[in-house]
Design a protein around this motif. Sequence first.
Motif, PDB file in Angstrom:
ATOM      1  N   SER A  62     -14.946  -4.271  34.199  1.00  0.00           N
ATOM      2  CA  SER A  62     -14.096  -3.900  33.031  1.00  0.00           C
ATOM      3  C   SER A  62     -14.148  -2.603  32.973  1.00  0.00           C
ATOM      4  CB  SER A  62     -14.372  -4.662  31.735  1.00  0.00           C
ATOM      5  OG  SER A  62     -14.584  -6.008  31.710  1.00  0.00           O
ATOM      6  N   ARG A  63     -12.764  -1.964  32.535  1.00  0.00           N
ATOM      7  CA  ARG A  63     -12.724  -0.518  32.525  1.00  0.00           C
ATOM      8  C   ARG A  63     -12.879  -0.434  30.885  1.00  0.00           C
ATOM      9  NH1 ARG A  63     -10.695   3.347  29.708  1.00  0.00           N
ATOM     10  NH2 ARG A  63     -10.598   5.393  30.793  1.00  0.00           N
ATOM     11  N   VAL A  64     -14.244   0.036  30.451  1.00  0.00           N
ATOM     12  CA  VAL A  64     -14.518   0.203  28.997  1.00  0.00           C
ATOM     13  C   VAL A  64     -15.164   1.695  28.816  1.00  0.00           C
ATOM     14  CG1 VAL A  64     -15.895  -0.882  26.948  1.00  0.00           C
ATOM     15  CG2 VAL A  64     -15.161  -2.317  28.836  1.00  0.00           C
ATOM     16  N   ASP A  65     -14.739   2.464  27.620  1.00  0.00           N
ATOM     17  CA  ASP A  65     -15.054   3.421  27.243  1.00  0.00           C
ATOM     18  C   ASP A  65     -16.326   3.139  26.108  1.00  0.00           C
ATOM     19  OD1 ASP A  65     -15.707   5.831  26.041  1.00  0.00           O
ATOM     20  OD2 ASP A  65     -13.602   6.637  25.376  1.00  0.00           O
ATOM     21  N   VAL A  66     -17.579   3.446  26.511  1.00  0.00           N
ATOM     22  CA  VAL A  66     -18.585   2.930  25.718  1.00  0.00           C
ATOM     23  C   VAL A  66     -18.718   3.728  24.311  1.00  0.00           C
ATOM     24  CG1 VAL A  66     -20.171   2.405  27.406  1.00  0.00           C
ATOM     25  CG2 VAL A  66     -20.280   4.886  26.609  1.00  0.00           C
ATOM     26  N   ALA A  67     -17.951   4.739  24.089  1.00  0.00           N
ATOM     27  CA  ALA A  67     -17.845   5.516  22.987  1.00  0.00           C
ATOM     28  C   ALA A  67     -16.832   4.852  21.941  1.00  0.00           C
ATOM     29  CB  ALA A  67     -17.302   6.888  23.263  1.00  0.00           C
ATOM     30  N   ASP A  68     -16.059   3.941  22.658  1.00  0.00           N
ATOM     31  CA  ASP A  68     -14.739   3.303  21.725  1.00  0.00           C
ATOM     32  C   ASP A  68     -15.448   2.002  21.196  1.00  0.00           C
ATOM     33  OD1 ASP A  68     -12.694   1.796  20.848  1.00  0.00           O
ATOM     34  OD2 ASP A  68     -11.195   2.549  22.586  1.00  0.00           O
ATOM     35  N   ARG A  69     -15.628   2.288  19.865  1.00  0.00           N
ATOM     36  CA  ARG A  69     -16.280   1.029  19.334  1.00  0.00           C
ATOM     37  C   ARG A  69     -15.555  -0.294  19.221  1.00  0.00           C
ATOM     38  NH1 ARG A  69     -17.771   1.718  13.118  1.00  0.00           N
ATOM     39  NH2 ARG A  69     -19.045   3.563  14.020  1.00  0.00           N
ATOM     40  N   ASP A  70     -13.918  -0.129  19.023  1.00  0.00           N
ATOM     41  CA  ASP A  70     -13.237  -1.270  19.278  1.00  0.00           C
ATOM     42  C   ASP A  70     -13.435  -1.951  20.600  1.00  0.00           C
ATOM     43  OD1 ASP A  70     -12.752  -0.931  16.575  1.00  0.00           O
ATOM     44  OD2 ASP A  70     -10.664  -0.186  16.819  1.00  0.00           O
ATOM     45  N   ALA A  71     -13.393  -1.059  21.393  1.00  0.00           N
ATOM     46  CA  ALA A  71     -13.144  -1.484  22.995  1.00  0.00           C
ATOM     47  C   ALA A  71     -14.654  -2.187  23.326  1.00  0.00           C
ATOM     48  CB  ALA A  71     -13.054  -0.441  23.770  1.00  0.00           C
ATOM     49  N   MET A  72     -15.866  -1.612  22.885  1.00  0.00           N
ATOM     50  CA  MET A  72     -17.037  -2.362  23.175  1.00  0.00           C
ATOM     51  C   MET A  72     -17.141  -3.518  22.501  1.00  0.00           C
ATOM     52  SD  MET A  72     -19.018  -0.685  25.377  1.00  0.00           S
ATOM     53  CE  MET A  72     -20.683  -0.779  25.059  1.00  0.00           C
ATOM     54  N   GLN A  73     -16.532  -3.657  21.275  1.00  0.00           N
ATOM     55  CA  GLN A  73     -16.495  -5.199  20.748  1.00  0.00           C
ATOM     56  C   GLN A  73     -15.581  -5.919  21.366  1.00  0.00           C
ATOM     57  OE1 GLN A  73     -14.958  -4.825  16.661  1.00  0.00           O
ATOM     58  NE2 GLN A  73     -16.273  -6.590  15.839  1.00  0.00           N
ATOM     59  N   ALA A  74     -14.683  -5.692  21.671  1.00  0.00           N
ATOM     60  CA  ALA A  74     -13.778  -6.530  22.394  1.00  0.00           C
ATOM     61  C   ALA A  74     -14.533  -6.959  23.934  1.00  0.00           C
ATOM     62  CB  ALA A  74     -12.280  -6.083  22.594  1.00  0.00           C
ATOM     63  N   PHE A  75     -15.087  -6.040  24.737  1.00  0.00           N
ATOM     64  CA  PHE A  75     -15.621  -6.195  25.734  1.00  0.00           C
ATOM     65  C   PHE A  75     -16.993  -7.336  25.641  1.00  0.00           C
ATOM     66  CE2 PHE A  75     -19.128  -4.240  28.655  1.00  0.00           C
ATOM     67  CZ  PHE A  75     -18.817  -4.907  29.854  1.00  0.00           C
ATOM     68  N   ALA A  76     -17.686  -7.225  24.697  1.00  0.00           N
ATOM     69  CA  ALA A  76     -18.792  -8.022  24.241  1.00  0.00           C
ATOM     70  C   ALA A  76     -18.271  -9.424  23.892  1.00  0.00           C
ATOM     71  CB  ALA A  76     -19.426  -7.539  23.050  1.00  0.00           C
ATOM     72  N   HIS A 125     -25.875  -2.911  19.704  1.00  0.00           N
ATOM     73  CA  HIS A 125     -25.211  -3.551  18.396  1.00  0.00           C
ATOM     74  C   HIS A 125     -24.433  -4.826  18.924  1.00  0.00           C
ATOM     75  CE1 HIS A 125     -23.579  -3.886  14.435  1.00  0.00           C
ATOM     76  NE2 HIS A 125     -22.635  -4.464  15.253  1.00  0.00           N
ATOM     77  N   PHE A 126     -23.661  -4.654  20.021  1.00  0.00           N
ATOM     78  CA  PHE A 126     -22.755  -5.909  20.361  1.00  0.00           C
ATOM     79  C   PHE A 126     -23.434  -6.773  21.421  1.00  0.00           C
ATOM     80  CE2 PHE A 126     -19.460  -2.423  19.090  1.00  0.00           C
ATOM     81  CZ  PHE A 126     -19.102  -3.018  17.968  1.00  0.00           C
ATOM     82  N   PHE A 127     -24.374  -6.430  21.945  1.00  0.00           N
ATOM     83  CA  PHE A 127     -25.026  -7.364  22.938  1.00  0.00           C
ATOM     84  C   PHE A 127     -26.419  -8.008  22.702  1.00  0.00           C
ATOM     85  CE2 PHE A 127     -21.701  -5.459  25.453  1.00  0.00           C
ATOM     86  CZ  PHE A 127     -21.112  -6.542  25.993  1.00  0.00           C
ATOM     87  N   VAL A 128     -27.295  -7.065  21.915  1.00  0.00           N
ATOM     88  CA  VAL A 128     -28.681  -7.553  21.594  1.00  0.00           C
ATOM     89  C   VAL A 128     -28.719  -8.868  20.714  1.00  0.00           C
ATOM     90  CG1 VAL A 128     -30.730  -6.874  20.533  1.00  0.00           C
ATOM     91  CG2 VAL A 128     -29.601  -5.301  22.084  1.00  0.00           C
ATOM     92  N   PRO A 129     -27.791  -8.889  19.583  1.00  0.00           N
ATOM     93  CA  PRO A 129     -27.991 -10.133  18.796  1.00  0.00           C
ATOM     94  C   PRO A 129     -27.934 -11.359  19.444  1.00  0.00           C
ATOM     95  CG  PRO A 129     -26.654  -8.479  17.677  1.00  0.00           C
ATOM     96  CD  PRO A 129     -26.892  -7.814  19.111  1.00  0.00           C
ATOM     97  N   LYS A 130     -26.940 -11.436  20.738  1.00  0.00           N
ATOM     98  CA  LYS A 130     -26.713 -12.688  21.291  1.00  0.00           C
ATOM     99  C   LYS A 130     -27.884 -13.076  22.133  1.00  0.00           C
ATOM    100  CE  LYS A 130     -22.456 -14.505  20.577  1.00  0.00           C
ATOM    101  NZ  LYS A 130     -22.474 -15.045  19.292  1.00  0.00           N
TER     102      LYS A 130
END
Length: 280
Positions: A62-76, A125-130
């Motif tokens: 996926s094309r994801v900008d790691v600095a973009d919080r919303d994009a990282m949340q949607a990616f996760a 934040h978005f991947f470790v809890p799971k």
Amino acid sequence: MDVRNLTGKTALVTGAASGIGKQSALAFGRRGADLVICDIDEAGLADTEKELRGIGRQVQSSRVDVADRDAMQAFAADIHQQIGSVDLLMNNAGVALGGRFLETSLEDWDWILGINLRGVIHGCHFFVPKMKEAGRGGHVVNVSSAAGYLPGSVLNAYVTTKYAVLGLSEALSTELAPHGIGVTALCPGIIDTPITRNARLRGALDTDEMRDQMVSQYGKRGYGPERVAENLLKAIQSNRTVAPISPEAWIGYGLKRLAPGLVRWLGARGERNALKNSGS
Ligand SMILES: NC(=O)c1ccc[n+]([C@@H]2O[C@H](COP(=O)([O-])OP(=O)(O)OC[C@H]3O[C@@H](n4cnc5c(N)ncnc54)[C@H](O)[C@@H]3O)[C@@H](O)[C@H]2O)c1
């Protein structure tokens, strides 16, 4: 985490279109892992995906900008819905900025903090809890640097982000150990990748000659990202919290621990010489 055979495991690598991220994704893939990869460089990402499929791995790219919080949340959310939690998380995406503190603009700070530090925070934040919830253990690799313990004055903002990633990782390793999740701060050294071509340069460094000199020095050093990936596998296997990789990264690590005064003296001497050479 036992990385001798990663069959049936999923590894996620950010910044996997190039350099250390690409070679690490391939190294995980060769050990049997399926991959989730992201980057902002779509062409490079497509090449990495093709190579991974060539060795028989399944890939979510996926094309994801790691600095973009919303994009990282949607990616996760997308990854968790499609394949569930990952086993190995590598927050690798990063950029470099050569320049002293007084030469670094606030826009530069936002840029590098966004990618090198908040990108790592977003990944955790978005991947470790799971990962924790899945209860299968696993491993988190956060890419720091030898600049995460050696405070070079001409890399002030970069040093700041990499010290922070090292601290985050050390604290996180204590928190996640009871859940069987190891954490490694990877500190590669001088590695020949396109990072020098793409780095922002400021002040006296901001000339074509300085960039060419830096690119050529990294090339001459001749330590490639595939060697970093091989040594990273060893660091994960032995659950190292801080993993210097190249010899110069190890020497710097030892000196900082055993003779911090010498490290400060060498830094001050380098700064005096730079001032003398620039005629200031
Ligand atoms: N090369 C070195 O000498 C060296 C030394 C120490 C640490 N590191 C670190 O290693 C990591 C990888 O660097 P590399 O040397 O392989 O460089 P590289 O330029 O080859 O790879 C970095 C990748 O990150 C991607 N990227 C940049 N910004 C992004 C963003 N906002 N979102 C998603 N992806 C993004 C780039 O497109 C690129 O594919 C970085 O964190 C870097 O700071 C490199």
